[in-house]
Design a protein around this motif. Structure first.
Motif, PDB file in Angstrom:
ATOM      1  N   ARG A   1      -4.249   3.264  -9.058  1.00  0.00           N
ATOM      2  CA  ARG A   1      -5.471   3.733  -8.411  1.00  0.00           C
ATOM      3  C   ARG A   1      -6.127   2.595  -7.631  1.00  0.00           C
ATOM      4  NH1 ARG A   1      -6.219   4.110 -14.207  1.00  0.00           N
ATOM      5  NH2 ARG A   1      -7.242   2.179 -14.835  1.00  0.00           N
ATOM      6  N   THR A   2      -6.917   3.017  -6.643  1.00  0.00           N
ATOM      7  CA  THR A   2      -7.536   2.025  -5.767  1.00  0.00           C
ATOM      8  C   THR A   2      -9.048   1.956  -5.972  1.00  0.00           C
ATOM      9  OG1 THR A   2      -7.571   3.723  -4.080  1.00  0.00           O
ATOM     10  CG2 THR A   2      -5.761   2.149  -3.980  1.00  0.00           C
TER      11      THR A   2
ATOM     12  N   SER B   1       0.328   3.921  -3.023  1.00  0.00           N
ATOM     13  CA  SER B   1      -0.153   5.294  -2.811  1.00  0.00           C
ATOM     14  C   SER B   1       0.808   6.334  -3.375  1.00  0.00           C
ATOM     15  CB  SER B   1      -0.366   5.544  -1.311  1.00  0.00           C
ATOM     16  OG  SER B   1       0.872   5.436  -0.635  1.00  0.00           O
ATOM     17  N   TYR B   2       1.996   5.911  -3.758  1.00  0.00           N
ATOM     18  CA  TYR B   2       2.995   6.887  -4.193  1.00  0.00           C
ATOM     19  C   TYR B   2       2.855   7.269  -5.669  1.00  0.00           C
ATOM     20  CZ  TYR B   2       7.501   9.140  -4.902  1.00  0.00           C
ATOM     21  OH  TYR B   2       8.480  10.047  -5.215  1.00  0.00           O
TER      22      TYR B   2
ATOM     23  N   ARG C   1       0.824  -1.225   0.000  1.00  0.00           N
ATOM     24  CA  ARG C   1       0.000   0.000   0.000  1.00  0.00           C
ATOM     25  C   ARG C   1       0.851   1.265   0.000  1.00  0.00           C
ATOM     26  NH1 ARG C   1      -5.157  -1.572   0.425  1.00  0.00           N
ATOM     27  NH2 ARG C   1      -5.471  -3.571   1.469  1.00  0.00           N
TER      28      ARG C   1
END
Lengths: 169, 444
Positions: A75-76, A69-70, A65
């Protein structure tokens, strides 16, 4: 045969992941490519994908994660079938990038990082995509469209709508 | 697909095979491909490095460090494996030259990687492209597979016993910061792409702790040509201390934007007015960002300068990545500065405070200023913030944000002052949000 029982991915992707985990001097190096391929298949990096990738690379889900996120391309949450990424950085801005973005907002009736009701298109304003000399440029999924005008943009969108657009993955 | 344009003044070395179908391995071999690497195997590391030194080739990523010297810094004996890492994470706004190399001549990058590997004693090379170039990765992946099929990569390459070389290709996933060499290594190791503290330098402690040579894709693609034509011949194409040619991406308000290969030291005025066809729609030139968005801006009266690292430094700016962005008279420098800093604020990895906070405060101040809510102190404040970022960050991103900001204020201060008094350009490029309103969706 995948190294993971009950992989959530197709056999092709699972085999690709097995290979990716074996080619680098350190297994973890396969993380960013795996996240991208997972996203290609599912449309985004789901919780299940995070869990499986962590297991494949002997990482904590937290490690995955952290990396997820970096990077701005990961994308989530799902996006539309075609993610229209309009570059407004300097070279594109000088040749109508913002005009193009506004045009897309109006014709698709959506804003930045939104998806049309039919799920076909998403819109995203992006930073430089490396097509400066062919500006203004737009990426739809991974395909480049250059030297655009609002009228040409309409034609590009129409092609995708009609299923004629390129869709390289 | 990007269209290629050309001009008679071009000197084609690295672009020699562009548009000739050299993505096909047989065509590439027909056009002298994979000859240089075989010479390199015969002649050995010392010859390679001496030839590269003689060529005067300086890194094409932006820093301009002499390539031969960089390769010679790698320790000859190392307990850990050595690596070559090709930086194809071309993300500096205004720069798209590596894009055309991967598109038209991927084998040159592969061959160059092998040559660098032979020079330093590495058996594994990585070609890392930016995430947005995934369609190009397909082209590079196929080229690598073709090279394996021919026995040019893998064990005993070209039938030479004990000469092994492998290449791994991959992309990033969207992060400008990863173009910085130590952040690139972090990313390749499967981590967040934040920079490492230096020293130690990658030549000594790099990927997986082993000595690593990191070169820009254009630098690497030049290596085979240099070995074939000889270091001295290559050097002669350029100027003193700036050997050879380089790819310049000329974009913005010119008639014929494109990627052109010009000799080092070529006149910037000629590059804009002759090679790229002059200013679009007969307008007047206002300013030039000469080497990618991080380079301080030049005014229209400052473009009589030669395009090489030293002459550009003397002119108070940088050759950078060779991305020349041309602005005509209609552009508001306030808008242009805002768009530039928005990029750096978005791309700051947030690790060190001067960059994280500095880019954000400059962006916020300029956003308010641009929206008509500026005051007299803002210009000085922006300058103060930028000055205090310079040289105070772990990696060059802080400088990359501060330098153009300072340049805009230094060269166009009066325009900022006039903006304060309400003077606006006729056709603004960015939508203005009234002060106090939340940012537009999409303004990031």
């Amino acid at each position: 045969m995948s190294s993971i029982a009950n992989s959530i991915f197709t056999p092709e992707t699972a085999a690709r992941f097995d290979k990716l985990a074996s080619i680098y001097p350190v297994k973890r190096s396969a993380l960013v490519p795996m996240l991208l391929y997972a996203q290609d298949e599912i449309g985004y990096v789901s919780n299940a994908a995070v869990a499986e990738i962590a297991e494949r690379l002997d990482l904590l889900e937290l490690d995955v994660r952290n990396v997820l996120s970096y990077y701005s391309m990961l994308r989530t949450a799902p996006v539309g079938k075609y993610n229209v990424q309009v570059c407004t950085n300097i070279s594109c801005m000088l040749r109508g990038g913002f005009e193009l973005l506004d045009h897309c907002k109006k014709t698709l009736h959506i804003g930045h990082k939104e998806t049309t009701a039919d799920g076909l298109f998403s819109l995203e304003e992006v930073e430089c995509i490396g097509a400066c000399c062919w500006a203004p440029a737009v990426q739809v999924n991974y395909d480049f469209h250059e030297d655009l005008t609002p009228a040409k943009m309409d034609a590009v969108l129409e092609d995708y709508r009609a299923g004629r657009g390129k869709d390289v993955k | 697909m990007p269209t290629l344009v050309s001009h008679p003044d071009e000197v084609k070395v690295v672009s020699r095979r562009f548009g000739m179908g050299a993505t096909d391995i047989d065509k590439y071999v027909e056009l002298d491909g994979y000859k240089a690497v075989q010479m390199a195997i015969e002649q050995g590391p010392e010859w390679i490095i001496n030839t590269m030194k003689a060529s005067g080739l300086r890194g094409r990523g932006g820093a301009g460090f002499p390539t031969g010297m960089k390769w010679s810094f790698v320790p000859k004996v190392s307990e850990k494996p050595k690596y070559v890492l090709v930086n194809g994470d071309e993300s500096e706004p205004g720069t798209c030259k590596d894009h055309v190399i991967f598109l038209h001549d991927p084998h040159a990058v592969i061959e160059g990687t092998m040559i660098a590997g032979l020079a330093i004693g590495a058996k594994l090379g990585f070609i890392y492209l930016r995430g947005e170039y995934r369609y190009l990765l397909k082209i590079v992946e196929k080229a690598v597979a073709d090279a394996y099929a021919k026995g040019y990569l893998g064990k005993n390459i070209f039938g030479k016993e004990g000469v092994d070389f492998d290449i791994i290709t991959q992309t990033g996933a969207g992060a400008y910061e990863v173009g910085e060499e130590s952040a690139l290594m972090e990313s390749l190791e499967g981590k967040r792409g934040v920079p490492r503290i230096k020293p130690p330098f990658p030549a000594v402690v790099g990927l997986y702790g082993g000595p690593t040579v990191i070169n820009n894709a254009e630098t690497i693609a030049n290596a085979p040509h240099i070995l074939l034509m000889g270091g001295e011949s290559y050097a002669k194409l350029g100027t003193e201390r700036n050997g050879g040619t380089r790819l310049f991406g000329i974009s913005g308000h010119v008639e014929r934007p494109g990627v052109y290969e010009l000799p080092m030291g070529y006149s910037m005025r000629k590059a804009i007015y002759e090679v790229a066809g002059g200013i679009k729609d007969g307008k007047k030139l206002k300013a030039v960002v000469p080497g990618g968005s991080s380079c301080p801006v030049l005014r229209a009266d400052e473009i009589d300068v030669g395009l090489d690292f030293d002459q550009m430094a003397k002119a108070g700016t940088m050759l950078g990545s060779g991305g020349i962005v041309v602005l005509d008279e209609s552009v508001s420098i306030v808008e242009f500065a805002l768009r530039t800093i928005r990029f750096y604020q978005h791309e700051s990895c947030g690790w060190c405070i001067p960059c994280r906070e500095g880019t954000d405060w400059i962006k916020k101040t300029l956003t308010r200023f641009h929206a008509g809510g500026g005051n007299k102190k803002d210009i000085d404040n922006i300058q103060y913030l930028a000055e205090n970022m310079m040289g105070r960050t772990f990696c060059p991103l802080g400088d990359a944000a501060a330098m153009p900001t300072l340049g805009f204020i230094k060269k166009f201060r009066s325009e900022f002052e006039e903006y304060l008094e309400g003077k606006r350009v006729e056709h603004p490029l960015i939508q203005i949000q009234p002060v106090g309103e939340p940012e537009l969706a999409g303004a990031h």
